[in-house]
Design an enzyme around this catalytic site. Structure first.
Site, PDB file in Angstrom:
ATOM      1  N   HIS A   7       0.829  -1.299   0.082  1.00  0.00           N
ATOM      2  CA  HIS A   7       0.001   0.020   0.015  1.00  0.00           C
ATOM      3  C   HIS A   7       0.762   1.135  -0.020  1.00  0.00           C
ATOM      4  O   HIS A   7       1.947   1.129   0.163  1.00  0.00           O
ATOM      5  CB  HIS A   7      -0.985   0.241   1.422  1.00  0.00           C
ATOM      6  CG  HIS A   7      -0.429   0.251   2.628  1.00  0.00           C
ATOM      7  ND1 HIS A   7       0.048  -0.964   3.206  1.00  0.00           N
ATOM      8  CD2 HIS A   7       0.019   1.237   3.242  1.00  0.00           C
ATOM      9  CE1 HIS A   7       0.488  -0.327   4.273  1.00  0.00           C
ATOM     10  NE2 HIS A   7       0.706   0.760   4.442  1.00  0.00           N
ATOM     11  N   GLU A  54      -3.642   3.786   2.028  1.00  0.00           N
ATOM     12  CA  GLU A  54      -3.897   3.832   3.461  1.00  0.00           C
ATOM     13  C   GLU A  54      -4.129   5.307   3.950  1.00  0.00           C
ATOM     14  O   GLU A  54      -3.165   6.056   3.731  1.00  0.00           O
ATOM     15  CB  GLU A  54      -2.755   3.118   4.419  1.00  0.00           C
ATOM     16  CG  GLU A  54      -2.786   3.320   5.553  1.00  0.00           C
ATOM     17  CD  GLU A  54      -1.627   2.765   6.404  1.00  0.00           C
ATOM     18  OE1 GLU A  54      -0.735   3.844   6.784  1.00  0.00           O
ATOM     19  OE2 GLU A  54      -1.333   1.567   6.614  1.00  0.00           O
ATOM     20  N   HIS A  73       4.029  11.564  -5.990  1.00  0.00           N
ATOM     21  CA  HIS A  73       2.527  11.356  -6.322  1.00  0.00           C
ATOM     22  C   HIS A  73       2.228   9.974  -6.669  1.00  0.00           C
ATOM     23  O   HIS A  73       2.825   8.996  -6.948  1.00  0.00           O
ATOM     24  CB  HIS A  73       2.084  12.427  -7.605  1.00  0.00           C
ATOM     25  CG  HIS A  73       2.709  11.977  -8.715  1.00  0.00           C
ATOM     26  ND1 HIS A  73       4.039  12.371  -9.128  1.00  0.00           N
ATOM     27  CD2 HIS A  73       2.307  11.212  -9.787  1.00  0.00           C
ATOM     28  CE1 HIS A  73       4.293  11.711 -10.300  1.00  0.00           C
ATOM     29  NE2 HIS A  73       3.485  11.070 -10.702  1.00  0.00           N
ATOM     30  N   GLU A 115      -1.944  12.075 -10.021  1.00  0.00           N
ATOM     31  CA  GLU A 115      -1.854  12.060 -11.649  1.00  0.00           C
ATOM     32  C   GLU A 115      -2.834  11.380 -12.136  1.00  0.00           C
ATOM     33  O   GLU A 115      -3.082  10.173 -11.899  1.00  0.00           O
ATOM     34  CB  GLU A 115      -0.395  11.701 -11.966  1.00  0.00           C
ATOM     35  CG  GLU A 115      -0.097  11.721 -13.607  1.00  0.00           C
ATOM     36  CD  GLU A 115       1.111  11.305 -13.941  1.00  0.00           C
ATOM     37  OE1 GLU A 115       1.695  11.666 -15.212  1.00  0.00           O
ATOM     38  OE2 GLU A 115       1.974  10.597 -12.983  1.00  0.00           O
TER      39      GLU A 115
END
Length: 119
Positions: A7, A54, A73, A115
């Site tokens: 994650h 998360e 990002h 993005e």
């Protein structure tokens, strides 16, 4: 030894506001949650991959997070860029566009950039 992505994490100031943003903007839904006295972790998934985002909510935190120059990002691929762009434009969350490359970025309630790229 083998590793695989599990994650990514973003710390957020308003958990409910952030969850609503991610569901509306990117159709991410809660897949699990961990509640502790001082913090809450909510994992959001896209329903297609095992990767999750998360969201960490520190219950006593009041000041905004320092995101530096926000040079990091997450990227999301979408089938219909025009439809996605229209939604994000309506939400007022587009923060940067590169029309030459055919991509753009949206900003979440805490200022994290995401993005958007064509699939």
């Amino acid at each position: 030894m083998k590793f695989k992505f599990a994650h990514n994490n973003f710390n957020v100031l308003d958990l409910e506001k952030s969850m609503a943003f991610y569901e509306k903007a990117l159709n991410l839904k809660e897949v699990r949650r961990k509640e502790k006295p001082d913090f809450t972790l909510v994992y959001l998934g896209d329903g297609k991959t095992n990767h999750t985002l998360e969201l960490t909510y520190l219950k006593d935190r009041k000041e905004k997070y320092n995101l530096g120059e926000n040079e990091f990002h997450l990227a999301f691929a979408v089938e219909n860029m025009d439809e996605a762009h229209a939604l994000h434009e309506e939400m007022g969350c587009i923060c940067y566009e590169n029309k030459e490359m055919g991509i753009y970025f949206i900003s979440d309630p805490d200022g994290y950039w995401l993005e958007i790229i064509p699939a």
